[in-house]
Motif scaffolding. Sequence first.
Motif, PDB file in Angstrom:
ATOM      1  N   ALA B  40       0.633  -1.314  -0.088  1.00  0.00           N
ATOM      2  CA  ALA B  40       0.043   0.221   0.440  1.00  0.00           C
ATOM      3  C   ALA B  40       0.307   1.107  -0.062  1.00  0.00           C
ATOM      4  O   ALA B  40       1.802   1.428   0.565  1.00  0.00           O
ATOM      5  N   ALA B  42       3.359   2.356  -1.553  1.00  0.00           N
ATOM      6  CA  ALA B  42       4.439   2.996  -2.442  1.00  0.00           C
ATOM      7  C   ALA B  42       4.480   3.271  -3.864  1.00  0.00           C
ATOM      8  O   ALA B  42       3.545   2.929  -4.419  1.00  0.00           O
ATOM      9  N   PRO B  43       5.796   3.538  -4.362  1.00  0.00           N
ATOM     10  CA  PRO B  43       5.588   4.788  -5.202  1.00  0.00           C
ATOM     11  C   PRO B  43       5.255   3.322  -6.762  1.00  0.00           C
ATOM     12  O   PRO B  43       5.346   2.477  -6.589  1.00  0.00           O
ATOM     13  N   ILE B  46       7.721   0.670  -7.591  1.00  0.00           N
ATOM     14  CA  ILE B  46       7.858  -0.639  -5.913  1.00  0.00           C
ATOM     15  C   ILE B  46       6.434  -1.772  -6.572  1.00  0.00           C
ATOM     16  O   ILE B  46       5.474  -0.673  -6.187  1.00  0.00           O
ATOM     17  N   GLU B 148      13.730   5.159  -2.652  1.00  0.00           N
ATOM     18  CA  GLU B 148      12.314   4.916  -1.323  1.00  0.00           C
ATOM     19  C   GLU B 148      12.114   3.435  -0.203  1.00  0.00           C
ATOM     20  O   GLU B 148      11.599   2.847  -0.340  1.00  0.00           O
ATOM     21  N   LEU B 149      14.012   2.920  -1.589  1.00  0.00           N
ATOM     22  CA  LEU B 149      13.994   1.435  -0.224  1.00  0.00           C
ATOM     23  C   LEU B 149      13.864   1.355   0.282  1.00  0.00           C
ATOM     24  O   LEU B 149      13.867   0.411   1.605  1.00  0.00           O
ATOM     25  N   ALA B 151      14.589   3.183   5.075  1.00  0.00           N
ATOM     26  CA  ALA B 151      14.446   3.600   5.627  1.00  0.00           C
ATOM     27  C   ALA B 151      14.255   5.185   5.496  1.00  0.00           C
ATOM     28  O   ALA B 151      13.105   5.961   6.209  1.00  0.00           O
ATOM     29  N   ALA B 154      12.923   7.091   3.087  1.00  0.00           N
ATOM     30  CA  ALA B 154      12.099   6.717   3.567  1.00  0.00           C
ATOM     31  C   ALA B 154      11.074   7.904   4.635  1.00  0.00           C
ATOM     32  O   ALA B 154       9.542   9.194   3.921  1.00  0.00           O
TER      33      ALA B 154
END
Lengths: 741, 158
Positions: B40, B42-43, B46, B148-149, B151, B154
């Motif tokens: 949910a 996620a870009p 991904i 964005e993989l 932490a 993110a």
Amino acid sequence: MEVDLSKFFGAFFEEAEEHLASFESLLLGLDLNAPDSEDLNAIFRAAHSIKGGAGTFGFNDLAALTHILENLLDRVRKGSMAITPEMVDIFLRTGDVLANMVAVHRDGATPDLAGIATVQSALEALEHAAGEIPPDAPEAHVYVATLAPSPTDWRLNLRLDPAADTAALLASLANLGAITELARQHEGELLLLQLAIQSLDSGEDLRESLAFVLPSDRFELQSHHPEPTPPAAGSVATPPSSTASEGTDFGFFEDSPAQATEAFGFFEPLPAQTDAGASAGDTDYGFFEPLPSIAPDAPAGREGVDYGYLDAQAVKQAEAARQAEQAEAQAAAAKAAEASKLAEAAQHNRRAGDKGEAATIRVDVTKVDQLLNFVGELVITQSMLAQSASGLDPLLHTRLLAGIDQLQRNTRELQESVMSIRMIPMSTVFSRFPRVVRDLAAKLGKKVELRLVGEQTELDKGFVEKLVDPLTHLVRNSLDHGIESTETRVARGKPETGMLTLAAFQQGGNVVIEVRDDGAGLNRERILAKARENGLPLADGMTDQDVWMLIFEAGFSTAAEVTDVSGRGVGMDVVRKNIQSMGGSVEIESMSGFGSTMRIRLPLTLAILDGMLVGSGGETYILPLNAIRQSLQPVAEQCRTVNGRGRVVQVRNDYLPLIALHEVVGCTPKSSQPTEGIVMLIESGNQQMALWVDELLGQQQVVVKNLEANYRRVQGMSGATILGDGRVALIVDVSALARKA
Amino acid sequence: MEHNSNSREHLVFTLGEEEYAIDILKVQEIRGFEPPTRIANAPPFILGVINLRGAIVPITDLRVKFAIGEPSYGEFTVVIILNLAGRVVGAVVDGVSDVIALTDNIVQATPDFGAAVDTAYIVGLAPMDEHMLILVDIEKLMTGREMELVADAAASAA
């Protein structure tokens, strides 16, 4: 008390070794030209943790040395002192000395007194160079005193083979000091030689040197007093020069080297002293002497000066019998040390390898995780097999189907036992605290009662180890800052005994650990003032909750002065860091005058979870079963909206907020109305809500895997698991839903 | 294949018409595509997470990330499983073509495209027969903020 705590010594030693190892590797990896502040903090924290643990367990020598080290590191970390290669050298040597001290406490290894003294004076020199006199390291001088002792008279009894080259031996002994031969006589096969030695070396050093030339059962070293001093309580007042030169003051390091020296006679007694028990009390050989000299009634503050032996202080003289036992045990330990020294004379600092191997083994957690993964795969394979076999005719394949059934049972049992490797009850953590609280309360002059709740709550082993430090910090903090002094409590109309509660319980997909006190609560104004002082970013009109969280910022401490009870503001940021590294969170609830609650919330990262599989928009999600109260298919009258948008469901007399799972995860639901789907009533903390899903798919025990290992935290999800068909399903974080509701 | 001190093996894969090369030591394995579990919020690049022998591994689609080609997923779609600083990440590409040794001296610096192309992850360009290989620092790319993989990336995006 002694016995209770000693079972945690092993844990402390292991932790201390780990901290020392990271201390060393961090120091070695430090870029001196541009030291990373994160690394400096980590180095400091390692020292701090050792100090904390050592203080807790009463290893005051460790605590004292680390304290000086920590003071320096603190200055380095704050930038008020630049780190130089020389300092790194000294710090590394301090690390070695600390490791030696740990070995001394654990295995009765030989204390490296010379090393301690050098390091201590080097550290002090650094501190003085920084233009500050250590305010709280009086114990340092005890060591310094040993650097310039006057020569001591020693009596050395040798038992030699008649064939031995006595002259050569005497010549080599002359290196140690001035030697006078007092007596020489033959006894049976042996030549007995009594010598007087005047030496600057300590008894420990002498014996060490002797061990190189002679087997330990062939010589015997005693300090020579013109008249044996009768043991007297309060002999702390004895001038340090006379005691320190013999190493009595160092008693702590090896349960008293002096004692070891003298007790030595007990094991290889001279003919005149076969009845050691009787003569013990009043001869030079007596192993009683050092104990009473520690002054059982010394004030609590004195331990820094006479160096340790906290526990012995607490021992009343009435317990003489127990002391005798203890002394015997210590003598035995000293003897063991002698033996091992002989065996490894060259590397005497190594700890005895056969110690500390109990019925448990220490296994790398990754190995257990790997095992768990394999079992997880086995479970998947097994369910695949079961699925393919389900289409077979049971009459034709009886044996195959029976085998698959058997496989299923075996797999489940295997999975459960692998799981149970990692789970241990909370009591292993909690049971350290009665002593911690008792000692601290005594030190602070407060009356505190400790209550433990939920000790049987099971927790992942990995968490238990990492929980000890943060929890100790929180408990110390509550005792030091939270619970008020007895007078204040009485003045405020509270019972004079403060109540500290440690509670653990499972809540939804989390294990919650609380440290509750009924003390003064946090002081909003003081925290804000302090935060401003430290230049932390502050917003106007911060909620209490936000204000409380400020105390977790690095370098924040409301304590006006630095105490050795609750540190200098590293505590709380370490607490938060440690807990976040476990994927958990810390919360504070506080009410001025009524106390505060520090709440650690840990996810069940590597726990088994009883899960409910639910479908939403064709995707499968898992809800922790213990959060689910009820599931129902609502009728249209039960579903209402608020302001046209917010949905509520009426269940009996309650209106519960209705959250649509498909909106949380962003997919298209099969059911356009809650009445077409299923509504699960879930509970998180004290909050109830309703969750709208498409369908219920079944119930299953799942292995919780964290997403952070290769990815990152996903909002609204507490982890993931692998389903029977090998696909990944995400586990819904119910408490995150609750915050949304 | 010649091995001298500054020659390293690279895995060549294609994205649309372009050929990329990455350090083969970063590659754990190559496997066929299987539909991942969507995550949910996620870009789009991904795709989700898969179960790789018990580990939960995120799958990215570099074609989506760089907007190259038409992403389609079939039995010939290839996932390169990368092991980057202890983290395992999958990357969907159009195809894996070759393993070649590249010496540093044939690698040319990336021309400056101004703001049009972000060349931060591109080590350089290398001629290979008729083709041009784009050398990518895959570790820098995958652990970089915009993937964005990881932490902290993110957290800063949030």
